[in-house]
Write an enzyme that holds these catalytic residues in place. Structure first.
Site, PDB file in Angstrom:
ATOM      1  N   GLY A   1      -4.966  -1.947   4.953  1.00  0.00           N
ATOM      2  CA  GLY A   1      -4.140  -3.059   4.484  1.00  0.00           C
ATOM      3  C   GLY A   1      -4.789  -4.416   4.725  1.00  0.00           C
ATOM      4  O   GLY A   1      -4.843  -5.275   3.834  1.00  0.00           O
ATOM      5  N   ARG A   2      -5.321  -4.620   5.929  1.00  0.00           N
ATOM      6  CA  ARG A   2      -5.879  -5.944   6.255  1.00  0.00           C
ATOM      7  C   ARG A   2      -7.273  -6.146   5.651  1.00  0.00           C
ATOM      8  O   ARG A   2      -7.894  -7.180   5.871  1.00  0.00           O
ATOM      9  CB  ARG A   2      -5.889  -6.143   7.773  1.00  0.00           C
ATOM     10  CG  ARG A   2      -6.591  -5.044   8.550  1.00  0.00           C
ATOM     11  CD  ARG A   2      -6.260  -5.136  10.035  1.00  0.00           C
ATOM     12  NE  ARG A   2      -6.783  -4.006  10.797  1.00  0.00           N
ATOM     13  CZ  ARG A   2      -6.162  -2.853  10.982  1.00  0.00           C
ATOM     14  NH1 ARG A   2      -4.991  -2.652  10.413  1.00  0.00           N
ATOM     15  NH2 ARG A   2      -6.704  -1.909  11.714  1.00  0.00           N
TER      16      ARG A   2
ATOM     17  N   HIS B   1      -4.966 -33.678  17.146  1.00  0.00           N
ATOM     18  CA  HIS B   1      -3.838 -34.507  17.591  1.00  0.00           C
ATOM     19  C   HIS B   1      -2.711 -33.664  18.169  1.00  0.00           C
ATOM     20  O   HIS B   1      -1.599 -34.144  18.330  1.00  0.00           O
ATOM     21  CB  HIS B   1      -3.349 -35.369  16.425  1.00  0.00           C
ATOM     22  CG  HIS B   1      -4.421 -36.303  15.956  1.00  0.00           C
ATOM     23  ND1 HIS B   1      -4.605 -37.548  16.497  1.00  0.00           N
ATOM     24  CD2 HIS B   1      -5.412 -36.125  15.048  1.00  0.00           C
ATOM     25  CE1 HIS B   1      -5.648 -38.124  15.920  1.00  0.00           C
ATOM     26  NE2 HIS B   1      -6.159 -37.266  15.044  1.00  0.00           N
TER      27      HIS B   1
ATOM     28  N   GLU C   1      10.392  -4.658   4.686  1.00  0.00           N
ATOM     29  CA  GLU C   1      10.466  -6.062   4.257  1.00  0.00           C
ATOM     30  C   GLU C   1      10.203  -6.175   2.754  1.00  0.00           C
ATOM     31  O   GLU C   1      10.957  -6.819   2.016  1.00  0.00           O
ATOM     32  CB  GLU C   1       9.418  -6.907   5.001  1.00  0.00           C
ATOM     33  CG  GLU C   1       9.649  -7.087   6.481  1.00  0.00           C
ATOM     34  CD  GLU C   1       9.045  -5.980   7.333  1.00  0.00           C
ATOM     35  OE1 GLU C   1       8.802  -4.867   6.816  1.00  0.00           O
ATOM     36  OE2 GLU C   1       8.833  -6.236   8.532  1.00  0.00           O
TER      37      GLU C   1
ATOM     38  N   GLU D   1      -4.970  -6.907  14.693  1.00  0.00           N
ATOM     39  CA  GLU D   1      -4.490  -5.573  14.320  1.00  0.00           C
ATOM     40  C   GLU D   1      -5.664  -4.585  14.386  1.00  0.00           C
ATOM     41  O   GLU D   1      -5.474  -3.403  14.638  1.00  0.00           O
ATOM     42  CB  GLU D   1      -3.869  -5.590  12.914  1.00  0.00           C
ATOM     43  CG  GLU D   1      -2.982  -4.386  12.655  1.00  0.00           C
ATOM     44  CD  GLU D   1      -2.134  -4.505  11.390  1.00  0.00           C
ATOM     45  OE1 GLU D   1      -0.906  -4.634  11.497  1.00  0.00           O
ATOM     46  OE2 GLU D   1      -2.713  -4.459  10.287  1.00  0.00           O
TER      47      GLU D   1
ATOM     48  N   LYS E   1       0.841  -1.198   0.000  1.00  0.00           N
ATOM     49  CA  LYS E   1       0.000   0.000   0.000  1.00  0.00           C
ATOM     50  C   LYS E   1       0.882   1.256   0.000  1.00  0.00           C
ATOM     51  O   LYS E   1       0.698   2.155  -0.789  1.00  0.00           O
ATOM     52  CB  LYS E   1      -0.919  -0.027   1.230  1.00  0.00           C
ATOM     53  CG  LYS E   1      -1.881   1.117   1.291  1.00  0.00           C
ATOM     54  CD  LYS E   1      -2.851   0.950   2.449  1.00  0.00           C
ATOM     55  CE  LYS E   1      -3.641   2.240   2.643  1.00  0.00           C
ATOM     56  NZ  LYS E   1      -4.601   2.172   3.724  1.00  0.00           N
TER      57      LYS E   1
ATOM     58  N   LYS F   1       9.033  -0.626  14.392  1.00  0.00           N
ATOM     59  CA  LYS F   1       9.609  -0.277  13.079  1.00  0.00           C
ATOM     60  C   LYS F   1      10.634   0.841  13.245  1.00  0.00           C
ATOM     61  O   LYS F   1      11.728   0.790  12.668  1.00  0.00           O
ATOM     62  CB  LYS F   1       8.514   0.223  12.130  1.00  0.00           C
ATOM     63  CG  LYS F   1       7.564  -0.825  11.606  1.00  0.00           C
ATOM     64  CD  LYS F   1       6.612  -0.176  10.588  1.00  0.00           C
ATOM     65  CE  LYS F   1       5.451  -1.077  10.267  1.00  0.00           C
ATOM     66  NZ  LYS F   1       4.433  -0.451   9.426  1.00  0.00           N
TER      67      LYS F   1
HETATM   68  O1  F6P Z   1       3.060  -3.158   9.852  1.00  0.00           O
HETATM   69  C1  F6P Z   1       1.697  -3.321   9.699  1.00  0.00           C
HETATM   70  C2  F6P Z   1       1.219  -2.920   8.329  1.00  0.00           C
HETATM   71  O2  F6P Z   1       1.161  -1.543   8.212  1.00  0.00           O
HETATM   72  C3  F6P Z   1      -0.114  -3.573   8.025  1.00  0.00           C
HETATM   73  O3  F6P Z   1      -1.177  -2.864   8.509  1.00  0.00           O
HETATM   74  C4  F6P Z   1      -0.069  -3.698   6.541  1.00  0.00           C
HETATM   75  O4  F6P Z   1      -0.990  -4.637   6.092  1.00  0.00           O
HETATM   76  C5  F6P Z   1       1.364  -4.121   6.342  1.00  0.00           C
HETATM   77  O5  F6P Z   1       2.092  -3.403   7.323  1.00  0.00           O
HETATM   78  C6  F6P Z   1       1.937  -3.896   4.971  1.00  0.00           C
HETATM   79  O6  F6P Z   1       1.931  -2.549   4.581  1.00  0.00           O
HETATM   80  P1  F6P Z   1       2.145  -2.134   3.083  1.00  0.00           P
HETATM   81  O7  F6P Z   1       1.060  -2.723   2.255  1.00  0.00           O
HETATM   82  O8  F6P Z   1       2.094  -0.636   3.067  1.00  0.00           O
HETATM   83  O9  F6P Z   1       3.490  -2.642   2.646  1.00  0.00           O
END
Ligand code: F6P
Length: 545
Positions: A271-272, A388, A216, A357, A210, A508
């Site tokens: 995002g979620r 199990h 990452e 979240e 987003k 972060k």
């Molecule tokens: O760190 C949490 C978050 O902001 C989530 O809410 C989001 O889904 C995810 O990181 C990824 O964010 P982006 O789509 O901006 O890379």
């Protein structure tokens, strides 16, 4: 003071529930079923193709009436209307919350800041469909002219969990000639293992973020670009092997992806809550635009049900209220989600972000500290595997763990006798949890006295069972939207903002401070606490050994 600003535990319905709890908590589900032989049929609800049996909960009809009153006192109706009207209910980020617009039909109008967003939504869906068809048909060629055989989605959190969960869930419907991979972790192992057996000339990367700034995702994206260019040589190749999904065109361009190959979405999609937006591109490539649209139709059906059904016959409202009941009155700290379908293996992981979240908050909308419990911890594994491993604790542990069982009446892979055995286990587990096995019953089976307590099951352990005919794209859409709106219902009762996530920021920021301390050639001046300083020194000393 408006009804909405009354502190939750001061509400009349809350106080009535506190009183009511005292009568209920000593009742056993065995008695509740004995008192009402029709309970299983009566405390069940069928809507839009989903059947919810909530009779194995520690409730009576009065409980539901009181919980519904609580929802009314909390202004749930007005909050649902505000949500669907596109009001900026995500107040801490000044944003509307309109994932429902992503699955609304073309002829609907949903306004954000005076603009109908539905035409834009469908324009992006059409662009995604055209691209997905090109990849699926082989018309979209890699830089050397070969067709694309591998699609790698790079994203994390909401930009990963939705696509990967839904891809796994709908794998049956996917093009099995395409290899789909999902890379999320900044641990290089994730990327290396994902591409180990892939040929870059036949691989398409979808960089899903987003913000297009997430550490990452951007780190993995750069490694992917390096890996491709090592073989393909020419910078021009990026355009054939990378597309982006983002709200941030400037950053996409900076990365070197042609914005013509960017699929956009909007800041009113959290995002979620974004798997129906362009974040679902990898899924659409896998299952095809038609199945993707069927999934959206499922989401939309649940949106309409949530918006219009009376609370006592409203699936997400009931499920949300039951979560409040157990979290706040019984002190339950977790909810187990137990899908009896291997295709739903990533569903619990997906729900963890959606629920925790969203509702893992200790501050109310008006900024006050909260003196009651909010989101439970969601967790789970597909049945029967969990039976199990951790079911022992659900049956005989000291904790109360409400469970959601999810099952399908028809299997997609009918090899006799598997499906009947699977479903027999689902039904048996909720039966065992609710009714248990008394000491008398154990003794009657000939068990020696000393062993009786060990083999006794107290029961009275609550569960919901959700049944659907078959796992289809449409059903998956309904299921996900069911939990989305249940989460919203809980958030309204708890008076929190379910749509921000400030709690992820501190870690972060601290990581960004530590990165140069790990990377510097000279010993850095460390000014953290003694534990963190020592850990960093130890890491620096040992990594080069
Ligand atoms: O760190 C949490 C978050 O902001 C989530 O809410 C989001 O889904 C995810 O990181 C990824 O964010 P982006 O789509 O901006 O890379």
């Amino acid at each position: 003071m408006s009804t909405n600003s009354v502190y939750l535990t001061q509400r009349p319905a809350w106080k009535a529930l506190e009183e009511h709890y005292l009568t209920i908590h000593s009742s056993h589900l065995r008695e509740l079923f004995a008192d009402n032989p029709q309970r299983g049929e009566q405390l069940a609800l069928e809507a839009i193709g989903l059947y919810l049996d909530y009779s194995k909960n520690r409730i009576t009809k009065t409980t539901i009436e009181l919980l519904v009153s609580l929802a009314e006192e909390a202004g749930l109706r007005e909050r649902i209307d505000a949500l669907f009207r596109g009001e900026k209910i995500n107040i801490t980020e000044g944003r509307a919350v309109l994932h429902m617009a992503l699955r609304a039909p073309r002829d609907q109008a949903i306004m954000v800041d005076g603009v109908n967003v539905i035409p834009e939504v469908h324009a992006v869906l059409d662009k995604m469909a055209a691209f997905a068809d090109q990849v699926r048909s082989g018309d979209w060629k890699g830089y050397t002219g070969k067709r694309i055989r591998n699609v790698v989605n790079i994203g994390i959190g909401g930009s990963d969990l939705g696509p990967v969960m839904a891809y796994e869930a709908l794998r049956y419907y996917s093009d099995h000639n395409l290899t789909m991979r999902f890379v999320s972790n900044i641990d290089g192992t994730d990327f290396i293992e994902a591409i180990r057996d892939l040929d870059p000339t036949e691989t398409l990367f979808i960089i899903s973020s987003k913000t297009f700034t997430t550490l990452e995702t951007m780190t993995n994206a750069r490694s992917a670009r390096d890996w491709c260019l090592r073989v393909l040589g020419d910078q021009q190749a990026v355009a054939r092997h990378f597309v982006a999904v983002s709200t941030n065109a400037a950053e996409v361009e900076k990365f070197g992806i042609d914005t013509a190959n960017m699929f956009e979405f909007w800041d009113w999609v959290g995002g979620r809550y974004s798997m129906d937006a362009a974040i679902g591109l990898s899924l659409m490539i896998a299952i095809g635009p038609e199945h993707f649209r069927a999934m959206l139709a499922g989401f939309h059906a649940m949106d309409e049900h949530f918006r219009t059904a009376p609370f006592e016959r409203n699936l997400p409202v009931l499920m949300g209220l039951l979560t409040v009941w157990y979290s706040n009155f019984f002190g339950a700290e977790t909810t187990a989600v137990l899908p009896y379908d291997q295709y739903l293996k990533r569903f619990p992981a997906y729900l963890q972000q959606l629920t925790m979240e969203s509702n893992g908050k200790y501050i109310t909308l008006d900024g006050s500290p909260i003196g009651y419990q909010t989101s439970p911890i969601y967790w789970g594994e597909p049945g029967t595997n969990g039976q199990h491993s951790f079911y022992q604790l659900i049956h005989q542990g000291t904790k109360l763990i409400p469970c959601d069982f999810i099952g399908f009446c028809q299997t997609l892979n009918p090899i006799s006798p598997h499906h009947d055995l699977l479903m027999a286990n689902l039904f048996a587990q909720s039966e065992a949890l609710a009714f248990g096995k008394t000491a008398e019953e154990v003794k009657a089976g000939g068990t020696e006295d000393w062993l009786v307590p060990h083999r006794t099951f107290v029961g009275n352990r609550p569960s919901n069972t959700i049944l659907a005919e078959r796992l289809t794209p449409e059903t998956l859409g309904k299921l996900v939207a069911l939990y989305e709106h249940s989460v919203f219902t809980q958030g309204v009762i708890w008076q929190i903002n379910s749509f921000d996530q400030w709690g992820v920021e501190l870690g972060k920021a601290l990581a960004n401070r530590i990165i140069p301390e790990l990377q510097s050639a000279d010993d850095p001046q460390l000014t953290h606490d003694n534990s963190t300083n020592t850990l960093i020194r130890r890491y620096r000393a040992m990594r080069s050994k």
